[in-house]
Design an enzyme around this catalytic site. Structure first.
Site, PDB file in Angstrom:
ATOM      1  CB  CYS A 168      -0.957  -0.028   1.179  1.00 12.07           C
ATOM      2  SG  CYS A 168      -2.031  -1.483   1.135  1.00 12.07           S
ATOM      3  CG  HIS A 299      -1.578   5.329   4.514  1.00  8.61           C
ATOM      4  ND1 HIS A 299      -1.327   4.997   3.211  1.00  8.61           N
ATOM      5  CD2 HIS A 299      -1.990   4.188   5.132  1.00  8.61           C
ATOM      6  CE1 HIS A 299      -1.567   3.700   3.042  1.00  8.61           C
ATOM      7  NE2 HIS A 299      -1.972   3.195   4.188  1.00  8.61           N
ATOM      8  CG  HIS A 334      -6.200   1.511   0.649  1.00  5.75           C
ATOM      9  ND1 HIS A 334      -5.161   1.723  -0.244  1.00  5.75           N
ATOM     10  CD2 HIS A 334      -5.621   1.176   1.825  1.00  5.75           C
ATOM     11  CE1 HIS A 334      -4.017   1.507   0.364  1.00  5.75           C
ATOM     12  NE2 HIS A 334      -4.262   1.182   1.621  1.00  5.75           N
TER      13      HIS A 334
END
Lengths: 413, 374
Positions: A168, A299, A334
């Site tokens: 990620c 994030h 995401h």
């Protein structure tokens, strides 16, 4: 470092494939409008899950967007990567030929590579045994195909096709790798970013861990209930600043610095000390003080743990009044390996166009997330330095710092 | 042979290494097998081989719990087990306090691997076949992402420096060495644990679209291999001041992305560029080690090396012959170059090439140091 100061590196082209926009112009409008790309996932069968919203990219005509690529030969994530790279090169007003003559790096970050195709193969195997597995899909599984697809679309051969698999935060790793390769003079350009496609396996994993929100992703919200998985690609064309100026390129922003580190703490749980250290290293690398940072692109996954830990680390680095801190995953979902690349492009657009994209779906800020998250509505602002955070399972942190190019700036962008 | 490294400094050096292979766990097992010239024990028609005539070269009796102990290994996957075991020998065999205490934030980990496709396949399969699509085993989620192994190497050894995972197929170990070199040049670390690992599984074998067909010539590429090797790469100055002996200089790593059916141009391009950037011409190369890729990519790679280098140069470092180890192929080639006896007097240049049927080629030019400090 030895010798002279390292070369300065700038962003001269950007390409976007996302649930809220296709192309950087549409992306700018969507960020300003605070568009949310959440909807029921249709790419794979979600029956049996209590909820299955995600940020899926709407179908588009690959062939119309790509020049050399046969869409039938490549997987979904590779096609996203190639599309975004094609857009970035067009945005930079560079010909393929000009790039082909130069030494380059293609660095694409990803979590899942061709896992969407792997899911399809597993379904074929269940239905008809090993012999039923489609050889064309088999060729689309390796993650290395993402960076090769970019090179092939642009006809590049003097190029390192690098696929970074740090999950990620991989998009920021790829940008940082490009920064290092340009600073040292190893290459003359870098096409960097990330790409991922939605897939059943990824969704099921986050769902099983209890991290998938029932309806929307709400970063920093007191009622936040998790992330929504998403897909897309973001690619940035990086060039050495003086070379870009010499060819009269439009400079979107400068890549001021980057850092990466590892928590070495836990496979799944983020660690505040590791994140804090990574942010400090990135600011040092960019040669800016915390007080110089005008905006943080967090994030901000919208999970209980990430947002609290990240805001705790931000408070440690920036003190009691950190700069506005936005969670773009409310809009984008995401997008895994693409996440910090898409957020990086949003950071560059904020610098170039004088605004702060909002944290959407926001009701009430969690006291544990004591940041101004710019709720729901974009605001006019004048960010000059933007910090872009990316964190991942395995404790892989990566932070990129972008800054306004002092000559080009927003007027030229 | 005194060309500067990127950024103007001396080229980085390899000062320690380890391998986990079908010959056994550890460097000495690999070195002994390479010195003895023994063919590795292939397991034909292994239970997990997808076809009866597939040879498999497994790491013998490798179980993470048995090798690494019971703590922290309950759900450890095979790739991570290889990497943690090799890193343990690498660091344990390195007499340097800075690695044991306080140096963790200046030590990077760069691993090349495709991860754990069997776990990925099993996870999706469970989701598709269970009573509920979320009746899956959460314990295997961390190992479903390729960065699992590098993260575990960091956790086991307290290494908080940069941590990168690279997934590019058969040239991946050379991408990893090139990336490690960039980290050193950029000053992001003082030393890098860089390597590549792959684990055998039926799913990995089935998903290799380029695997040799039965009867394909080029036997070393025909079977399926696993394991990998890991190297300690550090700045020459730091190594020169410490207790470790420089074994190998990494002079340059060059890359090409080939047209779909033209591997020869890609291999030739990266070999010539890597030699040029190292200040060498082909006649100065002591050994050239190709990646023994199956099928047409391998044929083209062998042909280019034969055109550039004399036969004895191509034969000096023999291939490990441990099957196609995917991401780890070029790591084993470098290990093979380290396993041959060091030259007695002057350093020698070694070219290592790798091709991936997906379209990439890479060449690393290395300089093997003589025994003792030179």
């Amino acid at each position: 470092m030895t010798g002279a100061a390292p070369a300065r590196v700038v962003v001269t082209g950007m390409g976007v494939v996302s649930s809220i926009a296709l192309g950087v112009t549409e992306y700018l409008s969507a960020l300003r409008a605070g568009r949310c790309g959440a909807a029921p996932v249709s790419l794979f069968d979600t029956s049996g899950f209590a909820h299955a919203n995600g940020h899926q990219v709407a179908d588009y005509d690959y062939a119309a967007r790509l020049r050399r690529t046969d869409p039938a030969e490549w997987g979904r994530a590779a096609l996203f990567a190639a599309t975004a790279a094609r857009m970035a090169v067009d945005d930079a007003h560079l010909s393929d030929r000009a790039l082909q003559q130069r030494q380059g790096l293609v660095s694409i970050g990803t979590t899942d590579g061709g896992s969407h195709e792997l899911d399809l193969l597993v379904a074929q195997e269940i239905a008809g045994g090993h012999d039923a597995m489609d050889g064309r899909l088999v060729r689309q599984v390796p993650a290395g195909g993402l960076s090769v697809a970019v090179a092939r679309e642009l006809g590049l051969t003097r190029v390192e096709a690098m696929t970074v698999a740090t999950a990620c935060s991989a998009g920021n790793h790829a940008i940082g790798d490009g920064l290092d390769a340009l600073r040292s003079g190893e290459v003359e350009y870098a096409l960097c970013g990330g790409a991922d496609a939605l897939c059943r396996r990824n969704f099921t994993g986050f769902y099983r861990l209890g991290l998938v929100a029932p309806d929307r992703c709400r970063p920093f919200d007191a009622e936040r209930a998790g992330l929504l998985t998403g897909e897309g690609a973001g690619v940035l064309l990086l060039e050495e600043r003086e070379a870009a100026r010499a060819r009269g390129a439009r400079i979107h922003a400068e890549v001021l610095g980057y850092a990466t580190n590892c928590d070495a703490y836990h496979q799944l749980t983020p660690n505040q000390a590791g994140i804090r250290r990574c942010m400090r290293l990135a600011l040092d690398n960019a040669r800016v003080d915390p007080a110089d940072v005008d905006l943080i692109s967090a994030h901000g996954t919208g999970t209980r743990t990430n947002d609290a830990v990240e805001c705790g680390a931000i408070a440690e680095v920036f003190g009691g009044s950190p700069p506005p801190t936005v969670g773009l995953k409310g809009m984008l979902g995401h997008t895994m390996g693409a996440a910090s690349a898409l957020a990086g492009i949003a950071s560059v657009l904020a610098i170039g166009h004088g605004f702060i994209p909002p944290t959407v779906n926001h009701g009430r800020t969690d006291p544990e997330c004591a940041v101004d998250c710019v709720p729901n509505t974009a605001v006019a602002a004048d960010p000059r330095v933007v910090q872009n955070n990316g964190f991942a399972f395995a404790g892989n942190n990566a932070v990129v710092v972008f800054g306004r190019d002092r000559r080009s700036g927003r007027d030229a962008a | 042979m005194s060309r500067a490294g990127p950024g103007g400094g001396a080229p980085p050096v390899v000062s320690a290494w380890s391998a986990v292979s079908c010959f056994g766990i550890g460097r000495s097992a690999f070195t002994a097998a390479m010195a003895g010239g023994a063919r590795p024990p292939a397991v034909a028609a292994a239970p997990c081989a997808p076809r009866p005539d597939d040879a498999v070269y497994p790491v013998p009796s490798f179980d993470p719990r048995a090798v690494l102990g019971r703590k922290g290994t309950r759900t450890m996957d095979r790739v991570s087990g290889f990497a943690v075991a090799a890193a343990r020998e690498l660091l344990g065999g390195t007499p340097d306090a800075s690695l044991d205490a306080g140096g963790g934030d200046r030590t990077a980990v760069v691993l090349a691997t495709a991860g754990n496709p069997q776990a990925m396949r099993d996870f999706t399969r469970a989701s598709l076949t269970a009573a509920k699509p979320f009746h899956v085993d959460p314990a295997v989620i961390p190992s479903g992402v390729p960065n699992c192994a590098a993260g575990l190497v960091a956790i086991w050894n307290g290494l908080t420096g940069p941590n990168t995972t690279i997934n590019t197929g058969r040239a991946a170990a050379l991408n990893a060495v090139g990336h490690a070199r960039r980290l050193l040049v950029a000053g992001r670390a003082d030393r890098v644990i860089v390597g590549a690992f792959e684990a055998h599984s039926a799913t990995r074998a089935r998903l290799d679209p380029h695997r040799a067909q039965p009867g394909e010539p080029g036997a070393p590429g025909t079977g399926i291999g696993e394991g990998g090797a890991v190297f300690l790469l550090e700045n020459a100055a730091a190594c020169g001041e410490g207790p470790r002996e420089p074994l190998l200089d990494v002079l340059h790593v060059a890359h090409r992305t080939g047209a779909p059916d033209d591997f020869a141009a890609a291999v030739r391009g990266c070999v010539e560029e890597a030699l040029d950037r190292s200040g060498l011409h082909p006649g100065q190369v002591w050994a050239a080690r190709g990646s023994e890729c199956a099928g047409e990519p391998g044929r083209q790679e062998r042909r280019v090396l034969a055109e550039l280098f004399a036969p004895e140069v191509c034969d000096r470092v023999r291939p490990p012959g441990n099957g196609d180890t995917g991401s780890a192929v070029a790591a084993f080639q470098i290990a093979a170059a380290l396993a041959v006896p060091a030259p007695p007097d002057a350093p020698v240049a070694i070219a290592v090439t790798a091709v991936d049927p997906g379209g990439t080629a890479a060449c690393a030019v290395l300089r093997r140091r003589p025994q003792g400090r030179a």
